[in-house]
Design an enzyme around this catalytic site. Sequence first.
Site, PDB file in Angstrom:
ATOM      1  N   SER A  20      12.894  22.521   1.207  1.00  0.00           N
ATOM      2  CA  SER A  20      12.523  22.543   2.625  1.00  0.00           C
ATOM      3  C   SER A  20      12.950  21.277   3.375  1.00  0.00           C
ATOM      4  CB  SER A  20      11.011  22.719   2.764  1.00  0.00           C
ATOM      5  OG  SER A  20      10.644  22.571   4.116  1.00  0.00           O
ATOM      6  N   SER A  22      11.354  20.598   6.197  1.00  0.00           N
ATOM      7  CA  SER A  22      10.176  20.253   7.002  1.00  0.00           C
ATOM      8  C   SER A  22       9.715  18.813   6.786  1.00  0.00           C
ATOM      9  CB  SER A  22       9.019  21.215   6.716  1.00  0.00           C
ATOM     10  OG  SER A  22       9.343  22.484   7.187  1.00  0.00           O
ATOM     11  N   LYS A  71       2.521  32.673   2.706  1.00  0.00           N
ATOM     12  CA  LYS A  71       2.195  32.982   4.100  1.00  0.00           C
ATOM     13  C   LYS A  71       1.235  34.165   4.255  1.00  0.00           C
ATOM     14  CE  LYS A  71       5.964  31.088   6.782  1.00  0.00           C
ATOM     15  NZ  LYS A  71       7.024  31.372   7.745  1.00  0.00           N
ATOM     16  N   ASP A 108       5.844  30.415  14.100  1.00  0.00           N
ATOM     17  CA  ASP A 108       7.263  30.771  13.965  1.00  0.00           C
ATOM     18  C   ASP A 108       7.788  31.478  15.217  1.00  0.00           C
ATOM     19  OD1 ASP A 108       7.283  29.729  11.429  1.00  0.00           O
ATOM     20  OD2 ASP A 108       7.122  31.657  10.399  1.00  0.00           O
ATOM     21  N   ALA A 135      13.175  43.586   8.822  1.00  0.00           N
ATOM     22  CA  ALA A 135      11.758  43.870   9.108  1.00  0.00           C
ATOM     23  C   ALA A 135      10.847  43.112   8.152  1.00  0.00           C
ATOM     24  CB  ALA A 135      11.502  45.377   9.019  1.00  0.00           C
ATOM     25  N   GLY A 136      11.289  41.941   7.697  1.00  0.00           N
ATOM     26  CA  GLY A 136      10.455  41.103   6.832  1.00  0.00           C
ATOM     27  C   GLY A 136       9.577  40.184   7.670  1.00  0.00           C
ATOM     28  N   GLY A 137       9.103  39.112   7.044  1.00  0.00           N
ATOM     29  CA  GLY A 137       8.200  38.194   7.733  1.00  0.00           C
ATOM     30  C   GLY A 137       8.829  37.556   8.962  1.00  0.00           C
TER      31      GLY A 137
HETATM   32  N1  LIG Z   1      14.598  29.645  11.028  1.00  0.00           N
HETATM   33  C1  LIG Z   1      13.381  29.810  10.601  1.00  0.00           C
HETATM   34  O1  LIG Z   1      12.466  29.056  10.952  1.00  0.00           O
HETATM   35  C2  LIG Z   1      13.085  30.971   9.693  1.00  0.00           C
HETATM   36  C3  LIG Z   1      11.782  31.480   9.591  1.00  0.00           C
HETATM   37  C4  LIG Z   1      11.573  32.575   8.737  1.00  0.00           C
HETATM   38  C5  LIG Z   1      12.633  33.100   8.013  1.00  0.00           C
HETATM   39  N2  LIG Z   1      13.869  32.555   8.141  1.00  0.00           N
HETATM   40  C6  LIG Z   1      15.011  33.111   7.398  1.00  0.00           C
HETATM   41  O2  LIG Z   1      15.086  34.496   7.678  1.00  0.00           O
HETATM   42  C7  LIG Z   1      15.565  35.210   6.548  1.00  0.00           C
HETATM   43  C8  LIG Z   1      14.589  36.324   6.200  1.00  0.00           C
HETATM   44  O3  LIG Z   1      13.357  35.737   5.835  1.00  0.00           O
HETATM   45  P1  LIG Z   1      12.030  36.597   5.668  1.00  0.00           P
HETATM   46  O4  LIG Z   1      10.931  35.649   5.407  1.00  0.00           O
HETATM   47  O5  LIG Z   1      11.879  37.569   6.799  1.00  0.00           O
HETATM   48  O6  LIG Z   1      12.362  37.397   4.323  1.00  0.00           O
HETATM   49  P2  LIG Z   1      11.759  38.759   3.786  1.00  0.00           P
HETATM   50  O7  LIG Z   1      10.378  38.978   4.311  1.00  0.00           O
HETATM   51  O8  LIG Z   1      11.990  38.768   2.327  1.00  0.00           O
HETATM   52  O9  LIG Z   1      12.709  39.887   4.459  1.00  0.00           O
HETATM   53  C9  LIG Z   1      14.057  40.005   4.096  1.00  0.00           C
HETATM   54  C10 LIG Z   1      14.751  40.976   5.025  1.00  0.00           C
HETATM   55  O10 LIG Z   1      16.125  41.067   4.650  1.00  0.00           O
HETATM   56  C11 LIG Z   1      16.440  42.433   4.353  1.00  0.00           C
HETATM   57  N3  LIG Z   1      17.420  42.539   3.273  1.00  0.00           N
HETATM   58  C12 LIG Z   1      17.369  41.952   2.061  1.00  0.00           C
HETATM   59  N4  LIG Z   1      18.447  42.302   1.312  1.00  0.00           N
HETATM   60  C13 LIG Z   1      19.170  43.158   2.086  1.00  0.00           C
HETATM   61  C14 LIG Z   1      20.400  43.869   1.892  1.00  0.00           C
HETATM   62  N5  LIG Z   1      21.078  43.789   0.749  1.00  0.00           N
HETATM   63  N6  LIG Z   1      20.852  44.616   2.915  1.00  0.00           N
HETATM   64  C15 LIG Z   1      20.175  44.698   4.080  1.00  0.00           C
HETATM   65  N7  LIG Z   1      19.011  44.071   4.321  1.00  0.00           N
HETATM   66  C16 LIG Z   1      18.516  43.304   3.339  1.00  0.00           C
HETATM   67  C17 LIG Z   1      15.122  43.053   3.943  1.00  0.00           C
HETATM   68  O11 LIG Z   1      15.220  44.442   4.042  1.00  0.00           O
HETATM   69  P3  LIG Z   1      14.250  45.382   3.147  1.00  0.00           P
HETATM   70  O12 LIG Z   1      12.953  45.454   3.903  1.00  0.00           O
HETATM   71  O13 LIG Z   1      14.972  46.659   3.070  1.00  0.00           O
HETATM   72  O14 LIG Z   1      14.094  44.717   1.809  1.00  0.00           O
HETATM   73  C18 LIG Z   1      14.190  42.407   4.967  1.00  0.00           C
HETATM   74  O15 LIG Z   1      14.316  43.012   6.215  1.00  0.00           O
HETATM   75  C19 LIG Z   1      15.720  34.178   5.434  1.00  0.00           C
HETATM   76  O16 LIG Z   1      17.069  33.781   5.410  1.00  0.00           O
HETATM   77  C20 LIG Z   1      14.841  33.033   5.883  1.00  0.00           C
HETATM   78  O17 LIG Z   1      15.279  31.784   5.416  1.00  0.00           O
HETATM   79  C21 LIG Z   1      14.127  31.518   8.961  1.00  0.00           C
END
Ligand SMILES: NC(=O)c1ccc[n+]([C@@H]2O[C@H](COP(=O)([O-])OP(=O)(O)OC[C@H]3O[C@@H](n4cnc5c(N)ncnc54)[C@H](OP(=O)(O)O)[C@@H]3O)[C@@H](O)[C@H]2O)c1
Length: 280
Positions: A20, A22, A71, A108, A135-137
């Site tokens: 991180s 942070s 989280k 966030d 549609a993740g976090g």
């Molecule tokens: N900038 C920031 O402050 C911040 C904050 C939060 C997150 N992020 C970044 O955002 C990204 C997602 O984080 P998250 O926490 O939302 O993760 P997460 O909850 O694990 O969600 C992952 C997402 O990616 C999709 N995915 C994974 N593999 C895939 C594939 N092969 N093809 C298509 N879709 C796929 C998942 O779809 P399914 O539902 O089908 O598995 C889901 O929608 C990460 O890179 C994270 O570092 C950045």
Amino acid sequence: MSNTDRFLLAALMGWPVMHSRSPMMHNYWFAQQGLAGTYVPLAIRPEGLAAALRALHPLGFAGCNLTIPHKQAAMKIVDTVDDAARRIGAISCVTVQPDGLLAGTNNDYIGFLRNLRHEQPDWRADAGPVVVLGAGGGSRAVCYGLMQDGAKEIRIVNRTFSRSLGIVEAFDGPIKAYPWEQRHDVLDGAATVVNATSQGMVGQPALDIRLDKLAKNALVADIIYTPLESPFLVAARLLGNRTVNGLGMLLHQGPLAWKLWFGLEPVVTLELRTLVEKSL
Ligand SMILES: NC(=O)c1ccc[n+]([C@@H]2O[C@H](COP(=O)([O-])OP(=O)(O)OC[C@H]3O[C@@H](n4cnc5c(N)ncnc54)[C@H](OP(=O)(O)O)[C@@H]3O)[C@@H](O)[C@H]2O)c1
């Protein structure tokens, strides 16, 4: 006690946690503000989260941020959960109240909005349809933020359709879920497109999407910041679109945590951004 009478403490709890940026950001602000204090990364196993959170008060911590995998789990541990965290379904920031009770919130979504406004001051959520990929976090925070900011149409597309439906049901707003197969076509007419999938992150393949329906004036954002410019953003930039990367989303939620913990809001400076960028 004023902020100058004590050593200020805040933390990030995650498992793993050492990747991180942070701590770099928060410790920059301690130096910038001339305050004695520190922000420490704490590697907390999932089974140890409750005990670690309860230890914040006796140890004198003002609060902590949470990252993967804590989280969601923290929702059942803290004493109060605000509306944003409840609807997003995740806590990103915990504040220790004077009586020791733990308050959970999610910054966030504000980080996401402030980043877009900072990078593109004329951007408006209600300028036209917004496509959110994933549609993740992260996506839940983005969708919540867009709704708070008055988006009139949000098209959400995710590989697993049921997860998109979960967001549609939780938010009860102008959000419609589309099947993953339609991800290329839903870009048609969009004013803003946000990648909130993990595709394109370091170690992951690029997001599989065609941009032929993307309007030239659409703003394209990614919440990924490793790499700083994802393949998705590179492709959009080469088409002539304005793009915004995800680093600012991380940076801009920091001051909100400081306000809750220490009662002051430091500034996201160019110097801070450059410092973090150089470490990526
Ligand atoms: N900038 C920031 O402050 C911040 C904050 C939060 C997150 N992020 C970044 O955002 C990204 C997602 O984080 P998250 O926490 O939302 O993760 P997460 O909850 O694990 O969600 C992952 C997402 O990616 C999709 N995915 C994974 N593999 C895939 C594939 N092969 N093809 C298509 N879709 C796929 C998942 O779809 P399914 O539902 O089908 O598995 C889901 O929608 C990460 O890179 C994270 O570092 C950045």
